[in-house]
Design an enzyme around this catalytic site. Structure first.
Site, mmCIF file in Angstrom:
data_model
loop_
_atom_site.group_PDB
_atom_site.id
_atom_site.type_symbol
_atom_site.label_atom_id
_atom_site.label_comp_id
_atom_site.label_asym_id
_atom_site.label_seq_id
_atom_site.Cartn_x
_atom_site.Cartn_y
_atom_site.Cartn_z
ATOM 1 N N TYR A 112 -2.241 -7.455 16.783
ATOM 2 C CA TYR A 112 -2.498 -6.549 15.652
ATOM 3 C C TYR A 112 -3.806 -5.782 15.859
ATOM 4 O O TYR A 112 -3.869 -4.565 15.649
ATOM 5 C CB TYR A 112 -2.560 -7.386 14.378
ATOM 6 N N LYS A 170 -4.218 -1.739 16.206
ATOM 7 C CA LYS A 170 -5.037 -1.000 15.250
ATOM 8 C C LYS A 170 -6.211 -0.299 15.935
ATOM 9 O O LYS A 170 -6.633 0.787 15.489
ATOM 10 C CB LYS A 170 -5.532 -1.942 14.154
ATOM 11 N N LEU A 197 0.820 -1.213 0.000
ATOM 12 C CA LEU A 197 0.000 0.000 0.000
ATOM 13 C C LEU A 197 0.854 1.264 0.000
ATOM 14 O O LEU A 197 0.524 2.236 -0.677
ATOM 15 C CB LEU A 197 -0.926 0.006 1.217
#
Length: 295
Positions: free
Chosen positions: A162, A166, A19
């Site tokens: 994770y 996040k 990305l």
């Protein structure tokens, strides 16, 4: 035709691939001058070479985003090379997936360092720069774009580290937006779904996200997400802050966060046993949350 990011100077972390590389290419094509940050220097250089070959402007930066002092060098390089800084796109990330019962301390710490602390370091130095300009009476039109995840918004089996990082980034985004608007800084979050090395590490996901061979719309191409990033970096988004945008294929949505519901109020201290009925009332009228990924 004018480009949305003409003259905007942007640091993108983790931009040597996935990305981040897509963001760098798209922003450069929209007129931005890009600092391509990645600890993998050859990968970052390849992205810079691609941008410059297409007529854009970009430089490599290898600052460690988990090291506060070293991350300052990314901000310094942007200012020294291009004369200013307008946006930080916090994109860098890694995976250390395990079920919680098998997770090690190093698995946890690595994710928190790259994702959560990584979102702090360069942004902190950028904010100090922009706040200084604002206090001098200069106009500031700056951006921080953070990268959260559906795992952070609704949980994900096998990714407790994770997901926690996040979720922290989502809360960080809301808090930064509330605090930094006075300096001319907007802060928004990104919840992307795209084909990257991280998302295609599992064969089933790689097959699902594969580029179509028939030339039809490449739904999972990372550039689809980068269009939103370009808009957020641009002056066009100056009125928008404190939002988490979901981007997937041709779809853009705003993720709706935690909200308080109507309480059950006794007006005095509850006896613990009484709370069974009170909680039953609360659960009966709640709007169910989205399911945890993988459950």
């Amino acid at each position: 035709m004018s480009r949305t990011c003409e003259g905007r100077i942007v640091i993108i972390t983790g931009a040597g691939g996935g990305l981040g590389a897509a963001h760098a290419r798209v922003l450069a094509s929209e007129g931005a001058k890009v600092v391509v940050n990645d600890i993998n220097e050859p990968a970052a250089q390849a992205v810079v070479d691609e941008i410059t070959a297409a007529g854009g402007e970009a430089v490599v930066n290898t600052s460690d985003i988990t090291n506060y002092d070293d991350s300052l060098n990314a901000v310094k390089q942007a200012i020294d090379t291009f004369g200013d800084l307008h946006a930080v796109v916090n994109n860098a990330g890694i995976n250390r997936d395990r079920m919680f019962a098998s997770m090690t301390e190093s698995d946890w710490d690595a994710i928190m360092a790259v994702h959560l602390k990584g979102h702090f370091c360069i942004s902190s130095h950028a904010v100090h720069y922009w706040r200084g300009l604002s206090k001098e009476g200069r106009a500031v039109d700056a951006r921080i774009i953070n990268t959260s995840s559906g795992a952070g918004l609704q949980g994900s089996v096998g990714q407790s580290n994770y997901a926690a990082a996040k979720a922290g980034i989502a809360a960080l985004t809301l808090t930064q937006a509330a605090e930094l608007g006075r300096y001319g800084i907007t802060v928004n979050g990104l919840v992307p779904v795209a084909r990257t090395g991280m998302t295609t590490a599992v064969e089933a996901m790689a097959q699902r996200m594969a580029k179509p061979e028939d030339g039809s719309f490449d739904y999972f191409a990372p550039e689809n997400v980068s269009s939103l990033v370009a808009w957020l970096v641009s002056p066009l988004s100056a009125h928008v802050t404190g939002r988490l945008f979901e981007a997937e294929g041709g779809k853009v949505a705003i993720a709706d966060g935690w909200r308080s519901t109507e309480p059950v109020d006794k007006g005095e201290r509850w006896d613990p046993a009484e709370l069974t009925d009170a909680v039953a009332q609360l659960l009966a009228r709640e709007v169910p949350a989205q399911k945890v990924f993988g459950s």
